[in-house]
Scaffold this motif. Structure first.
Motif, PDB file in Angstrom:
ATOM      1  N   ALA A 194     -19.979  39.680  22.045  1.00 32.29           N
ATOM      2  CA  ALA A 194     -21.227  39.308  22.709  1.00 32.29           C
ATOM      3  C   ALA A 194     -21.263  39.875  24.117  1.00 32.29           C
ATOM      4  CB  ALA A 194     -21.375  37.793  22.762  1.00 32.29           C
ATOM      5  N   MET A 195     -22.449  40.314  24.533  1.00 37.04           N
ATOM      6  CA  MET A 195     -22.671  40.754  25.909  1.00 37.04           C
ATOM      7  C   MET A 195     -24.041  40.278  26.360  1.00 37.04           C
ATOM      8  SD  MET A 195     -21.117  44.657  25.951  1.00 37.04           S
ATOM      9  CE  MET A 195     -21.061  44.704  27.753  1.00 37.04           C
ATOM     10  N   SER A 196     -24.169  40.029  27.658  1.00 37.50           N
ATOM     11  CA  SER A 196     -25.438  39.555  28.192  1.00 37.50           C
ATOM     12  C   SER A 196     -26.438  40.699  28.291  1.00 37.50           C
ATOM     13  CB  SER A 196     -25.232  38.919  29.565  1.00 37.50           C
ATOM     14  OG  SER A 196     -24.720  39.876  30.479  1.00 37.50           O
ATOM     15  N   LEU A 197     -27.711  40.352  28.183  1.00 39.17           N
ATOM     16  CA  LEU A 197     -28.798  41.316  28.257  1.00 39.17           C
ATOM     17  C   LEU A 197     -29.657  41.025  29.486  1.00 39.17           C
ATOM     18  CD1 LEU A 197     -29.637  41.232  24.437  1.00 39.17           C
ATOM     19  CD2 LEU A 197     -28.297  42.965  25.647  1.00 39.17           C
ATOM     20  N   ASP A 198     -30.833  41.601  29.546  1.00 35.07           N
ATOM     21  CA  ASP A 198     -31.714  41.441  30.703  1.00 35.07           C
ATOM     22  C   ASP A 198     -32.998  40.740  30.266  1.00 35.07           C
ATOM     23  OD1 ASP A 198     -33.069  41.597  33.078  1.00 35.07           O
ATOM     24  OD2 ASP A 198     -33.349  43.777  33.047  1.00 35.07           O
ATOM     25  N   HIS A 199     -32.998  39.422  30.397  1.00 35.30           N
ATOM     26  CA  HIS A 199     -34.144  38.624  29.966  1.00 35.30           C
ATOM     27  C   HIS A 199     -34.411  37.544  31.007  1.00 35.30           C
ATOM     28  CE1 HIS A 199     -37.152  37.346  27.208  1.00 35.30           C
ATOM     29  NE2 HIS A 199     -36.562  36.222  26.851  1.00 35.30           N
ATOM     30  N   GLY A 200     -35.479  36.787  30.810  1.00 34.36           N
ATOM     31  CA  GLY A 200     -35.857  35.764  31.772  1.00 34.36           C
ATOM     32  C   GLY A 200     -34.860  34.625  31.861  1.00 34.36           C
ATOM     33  N   ILE A 201     -34.184  34.329  30.748  1.00 34.04           N
ATOM     34  CA  ILE A 201     -33.062  33.393  30.744  1.00 34.04           C
ATOM     35  C   ILE A 201     -31.868  34.121  30.140  1.00 34.04           C
ATOM     36  CG2 ILE A 201     -34.579  31.384  30.534  1.00 34.04           C
ATOM     37  CD1 ILE A 201     -33.722  31.153  27.606  1.00 34.04           C
ATOM     38  N   TYR A 202     -30.709  33.487  30.180  1.00 33.23           N
ATOM     39  CA  TYR A 202     -29.501  34.120  29.672  1.00 33.23           C
ATOM     40  C   TYR A 202     -29.677  34.458  28.189  1.00 33.23           C
ATOM     41  CZ  TYR A 202     -24.522  35.013  28.947  1.00 33.23           C
ATOM     42  OH  TYR A 202     -23.320  35.603  28.667  1.00 33.23           O
ATOM     43  N   SER A 203     -29.562  35.731  27.869  1.00 35.38           N
ATOM     44  CA  SER A 203     -29.779  36.220  26.509  1.00 35.38           C
ATOM     45  C   SER A 203     -28.613  37.105  26.111  1.00 35.38           C
ATOM     46  CB  SER A 203     -31.096  36.999  26.427  1.00 35.38           C
ATOM     47  OG  SER A 203     -31.362  37.437  25.107  1.00 35.38           O
ATOM     48  N   ILE A 204     -28.230  37.017  24.849  1.00 34.97           N
ATOM     49  CA  ILE A 204     -27.025  37.660  24.345  1.00 34.97           C
ATOM     50  C   ILE A 204     -27.381  38.681  23.270  1.00 34.97           C
ATOM     51  CG2 ILE A 204     -24.914  37.257  22.978  1.00 34.97           C
ATOM     52  CD1 ILE A 204     -24.759  34.493  24.307  1.00 34.97           C
ATOM     53  N   GLY A 205     -26.623  39.750  23.247  1.00 35.59           N
ATOM     54  CA  GLY A 205     -26.649  40.681  22.131  1.00 35.59           C
ATOM     55  C   GLY A 205     -25.328  40.607  21.402  1.00 35.59           C
ATOM     56  N   TYR A 206     -25.359  40.778  20.094  1.00 37.09           N
ATOM     57  CA  TYR A 206     -24.140  40.678  19.274  1.00 37.09           C
ATOM     58  C   TYR A 206     -23.845  42.015  18.603  1.00 37.09           C
ATOM     59  CZ  TYR A 206     -24.544  35.569  19.658  1.00 37.09           C
ATOM     60  OH  TYR A 206     -24.621  34.284  20.122  1.00 37.09           O
ATOM     61  N   ARG A 207     -22.585  42.380  18.605  1.00 35.73           N
ATOM     62  CA  ARG A 207     -22.102  43.574  17.909  1.00 35.73           C
ATOM     63  C   ARG A 207     -21.122  43.122  16.841  1.00 35.73           C
ATOM     64  NH1 ARG A 207     -21.360  49.200  18.909  1.00 35.73           N
ATOM     65  NH2 ARG A 207     -19.376  50.055  18.165  1.00 35.73           N
ATOM     66  N   VAL A 208     -21.481  43.348  15.592  1.00 30.64           N
ATOM     67  CA  VAL A 208     -20.647  42.941  14.452  1.00 30.64           C
ATOM     68  C   VAL A 208     -19.949  44.192  13.916  1.00 30.64           C
ATOM     69  CG1 VAL A 208     -20.643  41.882  12.166  1.00 30.64           C
ATOM     70  CG2 VAL A 208     -22.286  41.100  13.899  1.00 30.64           C
ATOM     71  N   VAL A 209     -18.646  44.208  13.995  1.00 31.77           N
ATOM     72  CA  VAL A 209     -17.865  45.363  13.543  1.00 31.77           C
ATOM     73  C   VAL A 209     -17.033  44.961  12.330  1.00 31.77           C
ATOM     74  CG1 VAL A 209     -16.097  47.067  14.143  1.00 31.77           C
ATOM     75  CG2 VAL A 209     -17.749  46.317  15.870  1.00 31.77           C
ATOM     76  N   GLU A 210     -17.289  45.616  11.227  1.00 35.80           N
ATOM     77  CA  GLU A 210     -16.494  45.414  10.019  1.00 35.80           C
ATOM     78  C   GLU A 210     -15.225  46.251  10.133  1.00 35.80           C
ATOM     79  OE1 GLU A 210     -17.207  45.613   5.207  1.00 35.80           O
ATOM     80  OE2 GLU A 210     -18.046  47.211   6.464  1.00 35.80           O
ATOM     81  N   LYS A 211     -14.103  45.624   9.918  1.00 36.85           N
ATOM     82  CA  LYS A 211     -12.852  46.370   9.983  1.00 36.85           C
ATOM     83  C   LYS A 211     -12.735  47.294   8.773  1.00 36.85           C
ATOM     84  CE  LYS A 211     -10.614  42.873  12.801  1.00 36.85           C
ATOM     85  NZ  LYS A 211      -9.495  41.922  12.980  1.00 36.85           N
ATOM     86  N   ASP A 212     -12.010  48.387   8.954  1.00 39.28           N
ATOM     87  CA  ASP A 212     -11.879  49.365   7.876  1.00 39.28           C
ATOM     88  C   ASP A 212     -11.357  48.703   6.608  1.00 39.28           C
ATOM     89  OD1 ASP A 212     -12.736  51.220   9.662  1.00 39.28           O
ATOM     90  OD2 ASP A 212     -10.805  52.222   9.919  1.00 39.28           O
ATOM     91  N   ARG A 213     -11.944  49.099   5.490  1.00 38.48           N
ATOM     92  CA  ARG A 213     -11.539  48.554   4.197  1.00 38.48           C
ATOM     93  C   ARG A 213     -10.404  49.386   3.621  1.00 38.48           C
ATOM     94  NH1 ARG A 213     -16.051  46.590   0.579  1.00 38.48           N
ATOM     95  NH2 ARG A 213     -17.457  45.413   1.913  1.00 38.48           N
TER      96      ARG A 213
END
Length: 313
Positions: free
Chosen positions: A135-154
């Protein structure tokens, strides 16, 4: 792995678009579903799909504006009546714990399953042997989060054709070899399973952003993503309004996808000021910059394909 877009609108429900919620179905990967945001009437939208509430294992909230969380109390309550007994974890910014617990307490709601609420900031918020969620913060009127979902190599696949060409017959030995173990064949040959397994299959990357203006963290989260889900609240011609309200335009979403090297872009969080007839125009604004743009529509299902063994494309 596939997306089911449960709500693609912004602010208030509209006739063609409900407010924000996305189901990331991981049925083949782990037999569960992850929700990202849970706007008003999300559970109603789910009824129109094959998504099963009892399968929802995690809910990731991007921020605490009502169009992203007002569906939580109803969904959490109904899940108890729909066969949900397994633990459910909700991740979100500070305040999500109070919102959920107050809603359930005041309404006298008793859940039949364990509920865990984790208030998060930036960094790794979840990791197991299959996935990492950052998770990392974004630029919005209130605290907003972006999510990065990484699948590990199969793990790679067993090279069955090669084994057959070398006279190894299908059977229980194949399972042993798939586990990378060594076996002795009837003719005396000793073969190592590790020599008959293809290279690991590259894991996929999914980025789902909360409400935001263009910002550097969005680029970091979206780097090389297979699918970037980005808000496009306003059309290209309304960039000043987008900035004033801490949102993005169709063009800005496309520019983020292009700069980040994403493979596909899904536009969502479309303002109710736009009619269904406007959708093609809005998509065109984005496609002029980023060709692989998908205009999100309520109840749309989007398959996230595996990488082929021959190509990383």
């Amino acid at each position: 792995m596939d997306f089911v877009l449960l709500g693609t609108g912004a602010g208030v429900p509209a006739k063609a678009r409900n407010v924000t919620s996305i189901a990331l179905q991981l049925l083949e990967e782990r037999g569960t579903v992850w929700l990202f945001d849970c706007g008003e009437a999300t559970q109603h939208q789910i009824l129109k799909t094959a998504v099963k509430p009892r399968k929802v294992e995690k809910i990731f909230i991007t921020h605490l504006h009502g169009d992203h969380i007002f569906g939580l109390p109803g969904f959490l309550s109904s899940r108890s009546f729909q066969g949900g007994v397994d633990k459910l974890t909700v991740y979100g910014p500070q305040g999500i714990d109070s919102f959920i617990k107050t809603s359930l307490q005041v309404s006298g709601t008793h859940l039949k399953y364990p509920l865990e609420i984790i208030e998060i900031e930036e960094g790794t918020v979840f990791e197991d042997e299959q996935f990492t969620v950052t998770a990392m913060s974004l630029d919005h009127g209130i605290y907003s989060i972006g999510y990065r979902v990484v699948e590990k190599d199969r793990p790679g696949s067993l090279l069955v054709d090669r084994l057959r060409s070398e006279g190894v017959k299908p059977g229980p030995l194949f399972k042993v070899l798939k586990n990378g173990q060594t076996v002795c064949l009837d003719d005396g040959r000793v073969i190592n399973g590790k020599d008959y397994i293809s290279a690991p299959k590259k894991g996929r990357i999914i980025t789902i952003l909360g409400d935001t203006r263009m910002c550097s963290n969005a680029l970091i989260l979206a780097e090389s993503a297979d699918f970037l889900v980005h808000e496009a609240t306003f059309s290209a011609e309304e960039s000043e309004m987008a900035s004033a309200y801490y949102h993005s335009t169709t063009v800005q979403a496309a520019e983020t996808a292009l700069k980040a090297g994403a493979k596909h872009l899904i536009l969502t969080h479309i303002s109710s000021r736009y009619t269904p007839e406007d959708a093609e125009r809005l998509k065109g604004e984005s496609k002029a910059i980023f060709a692989n743009t998908i205009m999100g529509e309520d109840l749309m299902a989007i398959k996230v394909p595996l990488y082929s063994e021959e190509s990383d494309s």
